[in-house]
Scaffold this motif. Structure first.
Motif, PDB file in Angstrom:
ATOM      1  N   MET B   1       1.081  -1.006  -0.051  1.00 60.45           N
ATOM      2  CA  MET B   1      -0.076   0.187   0.067  1.00 60.45           C
ATOM      3  C   MET B   1       0.997   1.590  -0.432  1.00 60.45           C
ATOM      4  N   ILE B   2       1.910   1.365   1.200  1.00 65.86           N
ATOM      5  CA  ILE B   2       2.484   2.565   0.883  1.00 65.86           C
ATOM      6  C   ILE B   2       3.097   2.976  -0.333  1.00 65.86           C
ATOM      7  N   ALA B   3       4.455   1.599  -0.679  1.00 63.33           N
ATOM      8  CA  ALA B   3       4.489   2.069  -2.121  1.00 63.33           C
ATOM      9  C   ALA B   3       4.263   2.119  -3.086  1.00 63.33           C
ATOM     10  N   GLU B   4       2.789   2.144  -3.435  1.00 66.83           N
ATOM     11  CA  GLU B   4       1.852   2.077  -4.481  1.00 66.83           C
ATOM     12  C   GLU B   4       1.566   4.385  -4.064  1.00 66.83           C
ATOM     13  N   LEU B   5       1.401   4.550  -2.124  1.00 68.34           N
ATOM     14  CA  LEU B   5       1.492   5.661  -2.754  1.00 68.34           C
ATOM     15  C   LEU B   5       2.643   6.850  -3.193  1.00 68.34           C
ATOM     16  N   GLY B   6       3.391   5.789  -2.408  1.00 70.10           N
ATOM     17  CA  GLY B   6       4.601   6.351  -3.569  1.00 70.10           C
ATOM     18  C   GLY B   6       4.898   6.390  -4.624  1.00 70.10           C
ATOM     19  N   HIS B   7       4.208   5.275  -5.745  1.00 71.31           N
ATOM     20  CA  HIS B   7       3.987   4.954  -7.085  1.00 71.31           C
ATOM     21  C   HIS B   7       3.965   6.312  -8.068  1.00 71.31           C
ATOM     22  N   PHE B   8       2.217   6.503  -6.307  1.00 75.50           N
ATOM     23  CA  PHE B   8       1.215   7.726  -7.089  1.00 75.50           C
ATOM     24  C   PHE B   8       1.891   8.849  -7.531  1.00 75.50           C
ATOM     25  N   ALA B   9       2.588   9.094  -6.096  1.00 74.78           N
ATOM     26  CA  ALA B   9       2.967  10.714  -5.465  1.00 74.78           C
ATOM     27  C   ALA B   9       4.262  10.983  -6.983  1.00 74.78           C
ATOM     28  N   LEU B  10       5.318   9.807  -7.432  1.00 72.40           N
ATOM     29  CA  LEU B  10       5.898  10.066  -8.422  1.00 72.40           C
ATOM     30  C   LEU B  10       5.005  10.204  -9.594  1.00 72.40           C
ATOM     31  N   ILE B  11       4.215   9.426 -10.080  1.00 76.32           N
ATOM     32  CA  ILE B  11       2.978   9.954 -11.117  1.00 76.32           C
ATOM     33  C   ILE B  11       2.398  11.641 -10.606  1.00 76.32           C
ATOM     34  N   LEU B  12       1.798  11.908  -9.837  1.00 75.46           N
ATOM     35  CA  LEU B  12       2.101  13.528  -9.796  1.00 75.46           C
ATOM     36  C   LEU B  12       3.035  14.463  -9.661  1.00 75.46           C
ATOM     37  N   ALA B  13       3.854  14.164  -9.683  1.00 74.46           N
ATOM     38  CA  ALA B  13       5.097  14.668  -9.221  1.00 74.46           C
ATOM     39  C   ALA B  13       5.548  14.901 -11.041  1.00 74.46           C
ATOM     40  N   LEU B  14       5.486  13.739 -11.738  1.00 75.06           N
ATOM     41  CA  LEU B  14       5.468  14.283 -13.064  1.00 75.06           C
ATOM     42  C   LEU B  14       4.834  15.570 -13.913  1.00 75.06           C
ATOM     43  N   VAL B  15       3.269  15.265 -13.467  1.00 73.96           N
ATOM     44  CA  VAL B  15       2.403  15.635 -14.031  1.00 73.96           C
ATOM     45  C   VAL B  15       2.599  17.126 -13.882  1.00 73.96           C
ATOM     46  N   VAL B  16       2.588  17.373 -12.031  1.00 74.35           N
ATOM     47  CA  VAL B  16       3.292  18.761 -12.017  1.00 74.35           C
ATOM     48  C   VAL B  16       4.350  19.446 -12.641  1.00 74.35           C
ATOM     49  N   ALA B  17       5.272  18.556 -12.700  1.00 76.89           N
ATOM     50  CA  ALA B  17       6.895  19.177 -12.671  1.00 76.89           C
ATOM     51  C   ALA B  17       6.610  19.593 -15.189  1.00 76.89           C
ATOM     52  N   VAL B  18       4.883  18.730 -15.895  1.00 71.41           N
ATOM     53  CA  VAL B  18       4.919  19.460 -16.694  1.00 71.41           C
ATOM     54  C   VAL B  18       4.360  20.395 -16.545  1.00 71.41           C
ATOM     55  N   VAL B  19       4.108  20.680 -15.749  1.00 67.23           N
ATOM     56  CA  VAL B  19       2.753  21.783 -15.990  1.00 67.23           C
ATOM     57  C   VAL B  19       3.440  23.059 -15.553  1.00 67.23           C
ATOM     58  N   GLN B  20       4.457  22.910 -13.941  1.00 68.06           N
ATOM     59  CA  GLN B  20       5.776  23.913 -14.371  1.00 68.06           C
ATOM     60  C   GLN B  20       6.087  24.683 -15.020  1.00 68.06           C
ATOM     61  N   GLY B  21       6.746  23.131 -15.795  1.00 72.57           N
ATOM     62  CA  GLY B  21       8.063  23.675 -16.527  1.00 72.57           C
ATOM     63  C   GLY B  21       7.601  24.070 -18.284  1.00 72.57           C
ATOM     64  N   THR B  22       6.707  24.492 -18.138  1.00 71.07           N
ATOM     65  CA  THR B  22       5.685  24.882 -19.610  1.00 71.07           C
ATOM     66  C   THR B  22       4.870  26.110 -18.960  1.00 71.07           C
ATOM     67  N   VAL B  23       3.942  26.222 -18.626  1.00 70.22           N
ATOM     68  CA  VAL B  23       2.827  27.637 -18.039  1.00 70.22           C
ATOM     69  C   VAL B  23       3.635  29.001 -17.710  1.00 70.22           C
ATOM     70  N   PRO B  24       4.781  28.710 -16.428  1.00 65.79           N
ATOM     71  CA  PRO B  24       5.798  30.062 -16.071  1.00 65.79           C
ATOM     72  C   PRO B  24       6.500  30.267 -17.446  1.00 65.79           C
ATOM     73  N   LEU B  25       7.334  29.625 -17.964  1.00 66.18           N
ATOM     74  CA  LEU B  25       7.711  30.012 -19.345  1.00 66.18           C
ATOM     75  C   LEU B  25       7.023  31.146 -20.352  1.00 66.18           C
ATOM     76  N   ILE B  26       5.642  30.610 -20.536  1.00 67.66           N
ATOM     77  CA  ILE B  26       4.742  31.223 -21.366  1.00 67.66           C
ATOM     78  C   ILE B  26       4.224  32.387 -20.272  1.00 67.66           C
ATOM     79  N   GLY B  27       4.624  32.272 -19.257  1.00 66.72           N
ATOM     80  CA  GLY B  27       3.829  33.525 -18.564  1.00 66.72           C
ATOM     81  C   GLY B  27       4.916  34.485 -19.189  1.00 66.72           C
ATOM     82  N   ALA B  28       6.543  34.072 -18.761  1.00 66.97           N
ATOM     83  CA  ALA B  28       7.186  35.180 -18.283  1.00 66.97           C
ATOM     84  C   ALA B  28       7.502  35.818 -20.030  1.00 66.97           C
ATOM     85  N   GLN B  29       7.172  35.013 -21.135  1.00 61.80           N
ATOM     86  CA  GLN B  29       7.167  35.142 -22.017  1.00 61.80           C
ATOM     87  C   GLN B  29       6.000  36.709 -22.517  1.00 61.80           C
TER      88      GLN B  29
END
Lengths: 163, 668, 184
Positions: B1-29
Motif C-alpha cells: 500500500m505504501i509503495a503504491e502511494l509512493g508510486h502514485f506520488a511520483l506520477i503526480l510529481a511528473l504531472v506537476v513538473a510538466v505544468v511547471q515546465g511550461t506554464v511559467p515559461l509561457i507566462g514569462a514570455q
C-alpha cells in the motif's frame, strides 16, 4: 614394544603430514609472494608492479591488489627480473601476452598520440581563445584621455553651480 | 500500500513538473503575472510529492518489505537500521529517486529563498529546473521504478554489498548528489538568462550562492569518498582516476571555474558569454557522469547494474538537455554584450587564467576518461588509461594555477602591476621557498616533485595569509584598526582566504604522505615482531568475532615504541552473511605525525598470516585541508551580499542642493 | 551569428554519437587477445588424475582444435560444460582441456560428475601456462588452427548462440582451409 608404538605413531604422523603436504602441494599458490632476496632487484620488481594493471580488479595495480591473478603476475615479474630482464623487458613479457591493456600508463604509440598530445593541444587552444579575446578588446584600456576645455568648463560648472 | 502511494506520488510529481515546465515559461514570455505565479506553488508541490515517494521507499526498506523488488534485491533483515536507510540510495532505482529529490529540493529552495529575484527570471529558472525533472521522472517511471512489486515475496532479501555498510560510504552519495545536482541550479539560471536574452551583474550575484552551495556539497562528497577508500580498501589509496571518480571530479573542476568567473561577471560585467557556457557545461558534466555510471559503457567499481535500455534513455535525455541548451547558447550568445575592459595583468586577467587552466584540466580528465571508448570505436584497439596518465598531465596543468592563485587576490581590478603584487608577496615567497628548500636539504627521500609540492602548498598558505594581512593592513596600522577591518571584511573574502589556505594544507599533506610513506609486506606467525617507522608491531594472533551480519577474523597487533607499549591495532577480515564478498577493515592508529595502518590478509595454512603495514605521515593534513576548504565555502555562503539581491525601490525624489540621495543598496 | 559559438554543440554532437555507438558496440569488460595469429605457447603439462595422458603444444599441431580453460571451482564453467560434452560427442573437433589452478582431486571428481569431453587435459597447477595464453579469468576458449596458431579467443562461458555463430563456424572455416591447403 615401546619402540614399535613409537614407530607406528611416527608412521601415522608421517603419513598424515605427507597427506597434508601433498594436499597443499596440489594448489601451488602462495598467499604472499615472497620478495626477491636482492633488495635492488626487489625494488625494481616493485616499481614494475606499480605500472601493471590488475586485469580482474578495477583500476588497481598488481602491487596493490589481493587478487590471485595479481599475485601470479607479481611472481612472474620477479622471475623475469631475477632472470636478468630489464624493467622494460619484464613489462614487454606481459604486454606480449595481454596486450597494451595491461599497462596502467598508456604507451606512446600512433594509437595514443592524440591522448598524450591532447592536453597540451587543449591548453594551446584555450590560450589562443583567451589571447584572441584580448586582441578583440581595444587596447586602450583605462588610458586616461584628457578632458577638452569645453568639458573642463562644464565639469567645473557641475561641481560648483554657485560659482 | 505504501509503495503504491509512493508510486502514485511520483506520477503526480511528473504531472506537476510538466505544468511547471511550461506554464511559467509561457507566462514569462507573455508577461502574464498569473501564469508566472504558478511557478512557486508548483515547485513546492513537486518537492512535496517526490518527498512522499522517497519517504515511502525508505519506509519499505526500514520495515524490510520484500514484496518491493528494490528492497528484495538490496536489503536484508539483519542489516543494522542505519544501513537499511542508507541502502535506499545504494542501488540504481533508489539513487535516482534521491537524485530527483535533490533536484526538486533545490527548485523548492529557490521558491522559498529566491524572493529577491525578479519574478520573470524566477519563473523561467523554475521552469527549466522542472523540465530537467520531467526527464528524470519519466526515466524513473518508465525504466527504473523503485516501487515495482515482486509477485513471489522472498523470505529474505539479497542483502547489500558489504562495502556499502560503512558510515563514510553510506553518506557519500547524498553529498555528491547535493553537489552535482545542485549545479542544475546554475544551469537553470544560465538557460533562463539566455531565454531572457540578458545577463547582468545582478544575475551573477543571484547565481553565486546556489553554485557555492553545490560546490561545497560536492567537495564534501568527493572527500568523503576518498576518505572512505583510504581507510577501507586496505592499502590507503584515496584516488584512483576511476571513470566514475572522474565523473564527479569534472563537475567539481568546472564548478570551481564557474565560481571564479561568476565573480568577474558580478564585479566587472564581463566574461558573460563564457560564464553562461560554463554553467551549462558544469551541469552537463554532471549529467554525463550519471550516464557513465548507469549505462555500462565504461567499467568501474562504482557502476550500478547496467541495462542498455536505460543507457539509451539517459543518452537521449542528455542529447535533449545538453544539445538543446548548447544550441540555445549558440543562438543567443551574441546578445550578451560585454561590459568592462581589462588589461591582461589584472584581477580579471588572473581569473581568466584560472578559468583557462581549470577548463584545460577538465578537458584533460574528460579526454583520459573517454579515450578508451573512442579508440575502441574508431580502431577496435583497447588501451587502458590509468593513474599514470592523469598524473603526468593533470598536475603540470594545475601547478601554474596554484602558483597564480596567490597573485589573483593581490591584483587590483582592471589593471594591475605584477611586480608590485610580488613585492607584497615577498615574505610569503621566501617563507615557502625556505620551507621547501629546507625539507629538500635535510629530509632524505626528497625529489624535485615533492619539493615542488611542498613549495606550492606552503605558497598557497603563506600567500593567502599575506593577502589577508594586506587587506587588514596588518603591521601597517594600529592593531585595533586591523582587527576592525578583519571583522568588517566581507565574508566572501574570508571564504576565499580559507578555501585557498585549505587547498594549500591539502596539497602539503598529500605531497608529504605520498613521498614519505613506508610500507612493509610479510608473512607473520603469532609472536613475531616487525618494525615500521620506529614502531614495533607484534602479532598476537587471530580470533573469530561475530558481527550483526558478518563473521570477522580479527587480528591483534600490540604496538610499542622504543619498548614502551603504545597501542593495539585490530584489523579484520569480514565475511558477510548474504554476500560472497569479503571486506577488510584496516587497523588504524592516528598519531600527530601520521597514521599507523595495519592490514591482515590470508592465512597460509602453515600457521602464518599475510600482513601489511604502512606508516602514512601527515595524512590528516589532507582531510583537514579539505575541511578548511569546505569551511571557506560555508563562510562565503553566509555573506550578507548573497541575501541582498535586486536593489530595493528608491524613492524618486529630485536631488536638490544639500540633500543627500537615498541610500544605495549596500554592496561593494 | 558567431560561428565560434557553434563549436560547443558541434563537439557535443560528436561525443554523443560516440557514446551512442559505444552503447551499441563496446563490451568494456572484455580484453581482446594479444595472441591472435600467434603460435600457441610452448608447454607440456601432466594429466589430471584419472585421465590417460597429459597435454602439450605438440598435440595442437596437425588438426584444428579447441582449447577450453576450466576449473572445478568455477561456476560459469559448470554452466557451459554440457555444451562442451555435446561438442566432444559430436566429434567435429577435438576439445582439449586446460585445468587452471585447480586441485587434481577436485578436477577429476568434477569431470566424473559432469562428463569428460576432452581429448586430453593438462593440469596447470600454478596458472603459468594460462598466463602464456593470456588467460585472465575462467572459462575461456581458444580455437587453434592446423598449424598451431591461435585464431580465436572467446571470453566467458559459451552459450549455444556463441557456439553456433562464432566458435563452430571458425572451426569449420579453418578446417576447410586445411583441406584446401592439403590439396595443393
Amino acid at each position: 614394544m615401546q619402540a614399535l608404538v613409537r614407530l607406528w605413531t611416527g608412521a601415522i604422523v608421517a603419513l598424515m603430514m605427507g597427506f597434508s603436504v601433498a594436499a597443499h602441494a596440489q594448489v601451488v599458490t602462495e598467499i604472499i609472494d615472497p620478495p626477491l632476496e636482492d633488495p635492488v632487484l626487489e625494488a625494481r620488481a616493485q616499481a614494475v608492479h606499480k605500472l601493471i594493471r590488475c586485469l580482474v580488479c578495477q583500476n588497481q595495480s598488481i602491487h596493490d591488489s589481493n587478487a590471485g591473478l595479481a599475485r601470479d603476475l607479481r611472481i612472474i615479474v620477479r622471475d623475469r627480473i631475477a632472470a636478468g630482464d630489464t624493467n622494460d623487458q619484464a613489462i614487454q613479457y606481459l604486454v606480449d601476452r595481454y596486450g597494451d591493456w595491461v599497462l596502467l600508463k598508456p604507451p606512446l604509440k600512433a594509437s595514443t598520440i592524440v591522448l598524450w598530445l591532447g592536453p597540451f593541444l587543449i591548453l594551446l587552444l584555450a590560450g589562443w581563445f583567451a589571447w584572441a579575446y584580448f586582441r578583440a578588446a581595444p587596447s586602450q584600456v583605462a588610458k586616461a584621455v584628457p578632458l577638452t576645455e569645453e568639458e573642463q568648463r562644464r565639469l567645473a560648472e557641475l561641481l560648483d553651480p554657485e560659482a | 500500500m505504501i509503495a503504491e502511494l509512493g508510486h502514485f506520488a511520483l506520477i503526480l510529481a511528473l504531472v506537476v513538473a510538466v505544468v511547471q515546465g511550461t506554464v511559467p515559461l509561457i507566462g514569462a514570455q507573455t508577461r502574464s503575472a498569473a501564469w508566472i505565479a504558478v511557478a512557486r506553488p508548483a515547485a513546492n508541490a513537486q518537492f512535496a510529492f517526490v518527498a512522499i515517494a522517497f519517504a515511502a521507499l525508505t519506509y519499505s526498506f526500514v520495515v524490510s518489505d520484500f514484496s518491493v523488488l528494490a528492497v528484495a534485491k538490496n536489503s536484508h533483515t539483519l542489516k543494522p537500521l542505519m544501513y537499511k536507510i542508507t541502502g535506499v540510495w545504494g542501488n540504481h532505482e533508489g539513487s535516482l529517486l534521491l537524485w530527483i529529490l535533490i533536484l526538486t529540493l533545490f527548485g523548492a529552495a529557490v521558491a522559498w529563498f529566491g524572493t529577491n529575484l525578479p519574478p520573470g527570471l524566477r519563473a523561467r529558472v523554475l521552469a527549466v529546473q522542472s523540465l530537467i525533472g520531467v526527464g528524470f521522472l519519466s526515466f524513473i517511471l518508465w525504466t527504473s521504478n523503485p516501487f515495482e512489486r515482486v509477485l513471489e515475496v522472498p523470505f529474505e532479501g539479497n542483502g547489500l554489498n558489504p562495502l556499502l555498510q560503512d558510515p563514510g560510504l553510506a553518506f557519500h552519495p547524498p553529498f555528491l548528489y547535493l553537489g552535482y545536482v545542485g549545479f542544475s541550479m546554475a544551469f537553470s539560471f544560465a538557460v533562463a538568462a539566455l531565454i531572457e536574452g540578458r545577463v547582468d551583474p545582478a544575475w551573477a550575484r543571484w547565481v553565486r550562492p546556489w553554485t557555492l552551495a553545490a560546490w561545497t556539497f560536492l567537495t564534501i562528497g568527493i572527500v568523503l569518498g576518498s576518505w572512505w577508500a583510504y581507510y577501507e580498501l586496505g592499502w590507503g589509496g584515496f584516488w584512483f582516476w576511476d571513470p566514475v571518480e572522474n565523473a564527479s571530479f569534472m563537475p567539481w573542476l568546472a564548478g570551481t571555474a564557474l565560481l571564479h568567473s561568476a565573480v568577474v561577471v558580478e564585479r566587472r560585467d564581463t566574461l558573460k558569454s563564457w560564464t553562461i557556457l560554463l554553467a551549462i557545461l558544469t551541469f552537463s558534466l554532471s549529467l554525463l557522469g550519471t550516464f557513465i555510471v548507469r549505462s555500462g559503457i565504461l567499467t568501474s567499481v562504482h557502476a550500478f547494474a547496467t541495462d542498455p535500455e536505460r543507457g539509451y534513455f539517459i543518452l537521449g535525455f542528455l542529447v535533449l538537455v545538453i544539445g538543446g541548451s548548447l544550441i540555445l547558447y549558440a543562438v543567443r550568445a551574441p546578445l550578451l554584450k560585454s561590459g568592462g575592459l581589462f588589461a591582461p595583468v589584472s584581477r580579471e586577467g588572473a581569473l581568466v587564467l584560472n578559468n583557462l587552466l581549470l577548463a584545460t584540466a577538465t578537458a584533460t580528465v574528460l579526454l583520459g576518461t573517454l579515450y578508451p571508448l573512442m579508440l575502441d570505436l574508431f580502431t577496435g584497439k583497447k588501451v587502458s588509461v590509468g593513474g599514470p596518465f592523469f598524473e603526468a598531465t593533470f598536475f603540470p596543468i594545475m601547478a601554474p594555477l596554484l602558483a597564480a592563485a596567490v597573485f589573483g587576490p593581490m591584483l587590483p581590478w582592471k589593471r594591475g602591476d605584477l611586480m608590485g603584487a610580488f613585492q607584497r608577496l615577498r615574505v610569503a615567497f621566501f617563507v615557502s621557498a625556505g620551507i621547501a628548500l629546507a625539507v629538500w636539504a635535510f629530509v632524505s627521500g626528497s625529489s624535485w616533485l615533492s619539493t615542488l609540492g611542498i613549495a606550492l602548498g606552503a605558497w598557497l598558505v603563506a600567500g593567502s595569509f599575506a593577502s589577508l594581512a594586506e587587506r587588514i593592513k596588518l603591521l601597517r596600522a594600529p592593531l585595533t584598526d586591523s582587527l576592525s577591518r578583519a571583522i568588517n571584511m566581507p565574508r566572501a573574502a574570508w571564504g576565499m582566504t580559507l578555501a585557498h589556505t585549505g587547498l594549500g594544507i591539502f596539497l602539503l599533506g598529500g605531497t608529504i604522505m605520498l613521498t614519505w610513506q613506508t610500507e612493509s609486506i610479510q608473512v607473520m606467525r603469532p609472536g613475531e615482531t616487525v618494525t615500521v617507522a620506529g614502531y614495533e608491531l607484534t602479532f598476537q594472533g587471530v580470533g573469530n568475532i561475530p558481527g550483526p551480519n558478518y563473521m570477522a577474523e580479527r587480528a591483534l597487533f600490540s604496538v610499542s615504541r622504543n619498548g614502551e607499549p603504545f597501542t593495539n591495532l585490530l584489523p579484520e577480515k569480514r565475511a558477510y552473511v548474504s554476500s560472497s564478498m569479503a571486506t577488510t577493515e584496516a587497523g588504524i592508529k592516528a598519531t600527530w605525525a601520521g597514521d599507523l595502518y595495519a592490514v591482515i590478509g590470508d592465512a597460509d595454512g602453515k600457521g602464518g598470516w599475510a600482513t601489511r603495514f604502512f606508516f602514512k605521515p601527515f595524512v590528516h593534513w589532507m582531510w583537514i585541508g579539505a575541511s578548511v576548504m569546505v569551511l571557506g565555502g560555508v563562510v562565503s555562503l553566509t555573506d550578507r551580499r548573497h541575501r541582498v539581491g535586486a536593489p530595493a525601490q528608491r524613492r524618486k525624489t529630485a536631488i536638490g542642493p544639500g540633500q543627500a540621495p537615498a541610500p544605495q543598496m549596500a554592496g561593494e | 551569428m558567431r560561428p565560434m559559438a557553434y563549436m560547443p554543440p558541434v563537439m557535443f554532437a560528436i561525443v554523443a554519437v560516440a557514446l551512442a555507438l559505444g552503447l551499441l558496440i563496446v563490451k568494456p569488460k572484455e580484453i581482446p587477445s594479444a595472441l591472435i595469429g600467434q603460435p600457441v605457447p610452448e608447454f607440456d603439462l601432466p594429466s589430471v588424475v584419472g585421465t590417460p595422458h597429459g597435454f602439450s603444444n605438440a598435440d595442437l599441431i596437425g588438426n584444428v582444435s579447441i582449447v577450453n580453460v576450466f576449473a572445478s571451482w568455477c561456476l560459469p564453467c559448470r554452466a557451459e560444460h554440457p555444451l562442451w560434452v555435446e561438442v566432444g560427442e559430436g566429434g567435429l573437433v577435438p576439445v582439449y582441456g586446460l585445468n587452471y589452478k585447480d586441485s587434481q582431486e577436485n578436477a577429476s571428481k568434477w569431470l566424473a560428475d559432469f562428463g569428460d569431453p576432452y581429448t586430453s587435459i593438462g593440469a596447470d597447477l600454478n596458472g603459468r601456462v594460462g598466463v602464456d595464453f593470456g588467460v585472465y579469468g575462467v572459462p575461456e576458449t581458444f580455437v587453434i588452427d592446423g598449424q598451431g596458431f591461435i585464431q580465436l579467443k572467446f571470453i566467458g562461458p559459451i552459450d549455444r548462440f556463441a557456439l553456433e555463430n562464432e566458435i563452430l563456424p571458425m572451426v569449420q572455416e579453418l578446417q576447410a582451409l586445411m583441406v584446401a591447403e592439403g590439396a595443393e
